[in-house]
Scaffold this motif. Sequence first.
Motif, PDB file in Angstrom:
ATOM      1  N   LEU A  31       0.813  -1.210   0.000  1.00 13.63           N
ATOM      2  CA  LEU A  31       0.000   0.000   0.000  1.00 13.63           C
ATOM      3  C   LEU A  31       0.847   1.260   0.000  1.00 13.63           C
ATOM      4  CD1 LEU A  31      -2.823  -0.840   2.516  1.00 13.63           C
ATOM      5  CD2 LEU A  31      -3.071  -0.273   0.112  1.00 13.63           C
ATOM      6  N   ARG A  32       0.459   2.224  -0.829  1.00  6.72           N
ATOM      7  CA  ARG A  32       1.144   3.516  -0.798  1.00  6.72           C
ATOM      8  C   ARG A  32       0.309   4.556  -0.067  1.00  6.72           C
ATOM      9  NH1 ARG A  32       2.635   6.033  -6.017  1.00  6.72           N
ATOM     10  NH2 ARG A  32       3.444   7.597  -4.590  1.00  6.72           N
ATOM     11  N   LEU A  76      -1.342   6.132   2.783  1.00  6.19           N
ATOM     12  CA  LEU A  76      -1.086   5.953   4.208  1.00  6.19           C
ATOM     13  C   LEU A  76      -2.371   5.822   5.011  1.00  6.19           C
ATOM     14  CD1 LEU A  76       1.896   8.404   4.568  1.00  6.19           C
ATOM     15  CD2 LEU A  76       1.958   5.928   4.640  1.00  6.19           C
ATOM     16  N   THR A 116       0.237  14.359   4.820  1.00  7.75           N
ATOM     17  CA  THR A 116       0.704  13.424   3.809  1.00  7.75           C
ATOM     18  C   THR A 116      -0.370  12.377   3.614  1.00  7.75           C
ATOM     19  OG1 THR A 116       2.352  13.159   5.522  1.00  7.75           O
ATOM     20  CG2 THR A 116       3.073  12.828   3.258  1.00  7.75           C
ATOM     21  N   HIS A 171       0.159  10.032   0.719  1.00 10.12           N
ATOM     22  CA  HIS A 171       0.860   8.936   0.058  1.00 10.12           C
ATOM     23  C   HIS A 171       2.320   8.973   0.455  1.00 10.12           C
ATOM     24  CE1 HIS A 171      -2.390   7.779  -2.630  1.00 10.12           C
ATOM     25  NE2 HIS A 171      -2.694   9.062  -2.658  1.00 10.12           N
ATOM     26  N   GLU A 172       2.908   7.793   0.549  1.00 13.25           N
ATOM     27  CA  GLU A 172       4.353   7.816   0.673  1.00 13.25           C
ATOM     28  C   GLU A 172       4.920   8.032  -0.725  1.00 13.25           C
ATOM     29  OE1 GLU A 172       6.267   4.217   1.747  1.00 13.25           O
ATOM     30  OE2 GLU A 172       4.613   2.980   1.068  1.00 13.25           O
ATOM     31  N   LYS A 173       6.153   8.520  -0.770  1.00  8.44           N
ATOM     32  CA  LYS A 173       6.726   8.910  -2.056  1.00  8.44           C
ATOM     33  C   LYS A 173       6.845   7.709  -2.998  1.00  8.44           C
ATOM     34  CE  LYS A 173       7.253  13.320  -1.779  1.00  8.44           C
ATOM     35  NZ  LYS A 173       8.006  13.932  -0.659  1.00  8.44           N
ATOM     36  N   ARG A 174       7.488   6.675  -2.532  1.00 11.19           N
ATOM     37  CA  ARG A 174       7.566   5.465  -3.353  1.00 11.19           C
ATOM     38  C   ARG A 174       7.738   4.282  -2.426  1.00 11.19           C
ATOM     39  NH1 ARG A 174      12.936   4.197  -3.396  1.00 11.19           N
ATOM     40  NH2 ARG A 174      14.199   5.922  -2.629  1.00 11.19           N
ATOM     41  N   ASN A 198       9.087   5.379   4.625  1.00  6.16           N
ATOM     42  CA  ASN A 198       8.131   6.330   5.188  1.00  6.16           C
ATOM     43  C   ASN A 198       7.990   6.111   6.689  1.00  6.16           C
ATOM     44  OD1 ASN A 198       5.291   7.103   6.057  1.00  6.16           O
ATOM     45  ND2 ASN A 198       5.492   8.145   4.097  1.00  6.16           N
ATOM     46  N   LYS A 226       4.739   4.604   7.995  1.00  6.56           N
ATOM     47  CA  LYS A 226       4.629   3.186   7.647  1.00  6.56           C
ATOM     48  C   LYS A 226       5.524   2.332   8.542  1.00  6.56           C
ATOM     49  CE  LYS A 226       3.899   0.568   3.447  1.00  6.56           C
ATOM     50  NZ  LYS A 226       4.057   0.530   1.986  1.00  6.56           N
ATOM     51  N   GLU A 277       9.921  11.209   4.789  1.00  8.79           N
ATOM     52  CA  GLU A 277      10.593  10.116   4.063  1.00  8.79           C
ATOM     53  C   GLU A 277      12.036  10.051   4.530  1.00  8.79           C
ATOM     54  OE1 GLU A 277       9.176   8.084   1.805  1.00  8.79           O
ATOM     55  OE2 GLU A 277       7.224   9.069   1.838  1.00  8.79           O
TER      56      GLU A 277
END
Lengths: 348, 118, 493
Positions: free
Chosen positions: A20-21, A23, A74, A76-79, B28, B31, B106
């Motif tokens: 999952l991207r 968050l 935020t 989405h995480e970047k990648r 992240n 995450k 990040e």
Amino acid sequence: MINISLLMIMVATALGLVWLRNLLAVVMFSGIFSLTAASLWVVLGAVDVAFTEASVGAGIATVLGLASLALTRTEHEKRTRVFHLPALIVVLVTGAALIYGTLDMPGWGDPDAPIHTHVAPRYIEDSLAETGVPNIVTSVLASYRGFDTLGETTVIFTAGVGVLVLLGRGRRYPVANPRVAAGGGPGRAPAAPGSEGAAVPGDSGEMRFKAILRVGGKLLIPPILLFAFYTQAHGELGPGGGFQAGVIFASAFILYALLFGVPMARAVAPASVLRGTLALGVLIYAGVGIAGVLLGGNYLDYSVLAHDPVHGQELGIILIELGVGITVASAMMTVFFVFAGQDPQQVD
Amino acid sequence: MDFPGLFNYWIVIALMMIGFYIVISQGNLVKKIFGLNIFQVSVFVFYISMGKVEGGTAPILAPGFATYTNPIPSVLILTAIVVGVATMAVGLALVVRIRDAFGSIEDDEIAKLEGDVT
Amino acid sequence: MISVHQPILQIVLPLMAAPICVILRNAFAGWLLALLVTGGAFVASLILLVHVVNEGPVSYAIGGWPPPWGIEYRVDGLSAFVLVTVAAIGFLSMIFARRSVEAEVAADRGYLFYTMYLLCFTGLMGIPVTGDAFNLFVFLEISSLSSYVLISLGTDRRALTAAFRYLIMGTLGATFYVLGIGLLYMVTGTLNIADLAARVPEMTHIRTVQMALAFLTVGLGLKLALFPLHLWLPNAYAFAPTVVTVFLAATATKVAVYALIRIAYTMFGGPTMFAVMPIDEVLVGFGLLSMIVGALAAVWQTNVKRLLAFSSISQIGYMVLGLGLADVTGLAGAVVHIFNHAMIKAILFMAVGCIIFRIGSADLRDIRGFAKPMPITAACVVVGGLSLVGAPLTLGFITKWLLLQGALDRNWWWVAVVIVAASLLALVYVWRLIAAAYLHPPSERVAAVREAPAPMLLALVALTVATVVIAIDGSLIGDFAVVTAKQLLGSGE
């Protein structure tokens, strides 16, 4: 087998988390994971733990996660690095070691396993006579291993104070000067104009106008509070106890804050009062232990608190559970208010 | 007889390792924190599993029941859950502060801003 | 004569002082409370050490429940020794703290700082005395969680990321620890360390027990920053407020070393276990790597705090090496170095704290010539630095001597070579520090400063004098360590 199906749901959820991207979805999936674990524990007969995980893992953790996402703005995480070779190697080696370790383990549910034949039997056979409490988890938690629980209450206290330290004065920090290694003055930003609690999210969105939600919420809050008190008092007889009660009590306030805005909720539970109760719970718990010493017993020995040892145990357990409940409720509310009291607009 | 028993543990181990993998592979910060949650909850599942007794009921003493689930893993994990959520609260508060100070959550971008990689 | 309740009270009173500090809401009152409580704990721990050395281990059943059903506090020579170390540093850091905290921590956060400090102190004090493997985890987490917050209070924004990385690594370590205890619990059914010690050494062939030791070692390896699990440490120590660095650098990793000794030797029976699973040789390997890698990195640092942080990684390597040597002299070296390194690093970080307080920088280029305006601080740096290198007549020498002997007893001459090499590297980075102090003319900014304030100097000088006095008759502490090592090795038959 219901065990296997629940475990499989958990595997699917966890794997989903890797990919999952979004968050928001990550936080939700983590909540689902906790809730599934809680269901599994009900099946496995660990109802107290299930109760706690459902309220903490699926409830508080999700709320905190969502609040942090709002504050860090935020989504989405970047990648995503789905494939990361060094990490994969570390994980595979660790997993292999664990599987190697399982080879000599007693089987799943084997009643003759060492953990069921050493130490535990005394709790099952004698705890009712020794403490007067039918819920063995409560008697072990509060009395036999009561010192661990004092430590646990201290950890929650630490987290409450820690979040106050980190975020308690509202947002600050225009980008600090990285060259300054230490030494005060330069690099430290002046405190944000409205310190603790003054910063308010402009409005709680459209919710403000949703009369149905508010009326429904108003109807819900009293039963939630009542349930919290029930859970607090009922911990000796059934699943529950100070920790779960504290979380439920705090959740009533969180609901109130979501519906009517943080300032309204803060007016009911001001920061200074919460700080006091946060500390009070730990002092009650540790104080009961000191009382035991003063009355001639060992630390946290409740038997000396009353003429009859069993009554003393019951009294001690009620008191320390109260301490746990007070600290947990205050910590959860403090943490929520501090997170929700940040101004998302203030950053850059 | 032994095999299905161990098989359950192996799934739990797979769960732990997925959580562990998320923590060490993902950049992240949010995450990472939630990966940590998966890892810890899986360890809790492992503990609760070993408390299981075939045919046992919840460890609340009542007439008519003779076999109970082992209460000790429950007690230990209650403590561990609390420790876990406490860590998460402090961790997320740190993430918020890091976002304010660096403008990013990040790992690699922050490392660049820090100017030195250890 | 000691009260029977003393082992528990010296943990619980600091614990209770933390919430009281929140209620007081005043930085000065918080500091005073912390000073009194840590001072009291220091005196109490000294009395306890004397008692234990003379009359043997003390056991205390918390809640009145006999072990293994209740949680036991069990104090033997080693735990009392570590307890004194933590309490002494905790107390002296508080004497040192007030001005430094005023300078580095915002005034309205002062009382919360002392609350966190007391919690961290409680956690670290609770670990050496507990006789319960799970209770150890709870206190480890009290100390860790408060450390993360304390580190994040540093003035540089990198303090935040340092705290976050430490939080991730520390929590992974704690989870590994819990997993290891779970594996052990599964095959023994007990969490009491003495009870485990009676059962585990007979179960060394069980694969679950072997993996338990592996996970406990990795978990604590993360906490004690053993190479390659050390990545969280340098920035955490470099960017934390100075008082926090003094206290954590001197005690936190040492307590983790204690926990590893307790687990590997008392719980698993040491050599009995190593015969089946050669974790001792693994520890020797990583200990040596830590010594060299840490020292090499330290040589290149320009920030003194970072330099000392890398030096800590190197010094932790010495302790782990001694632990892995698994003979009386090697283990005694590890035990003695817990104390020695705590003292030495506290001296050096306190001295850096004085320098930062006056000069406002910890960069080697900015502080050149500080010996001139701050002669006492500089003298303490010299004593601490020489001890770090292991020069004769210093505390560090006792450690090096025991470790060298331990290595030669096992006929591992190459280990001895690495010990000497790492000491030479230490000489290089210590020399950079001393050269900065004495061999450069002070810049205008440096020349204008005064010697550090009296309370800071008092703590610094007291520690320095104590190390010198203890080192003069090194046999006292050396003999104690050898006796302790014999007990540890004897407990495993």
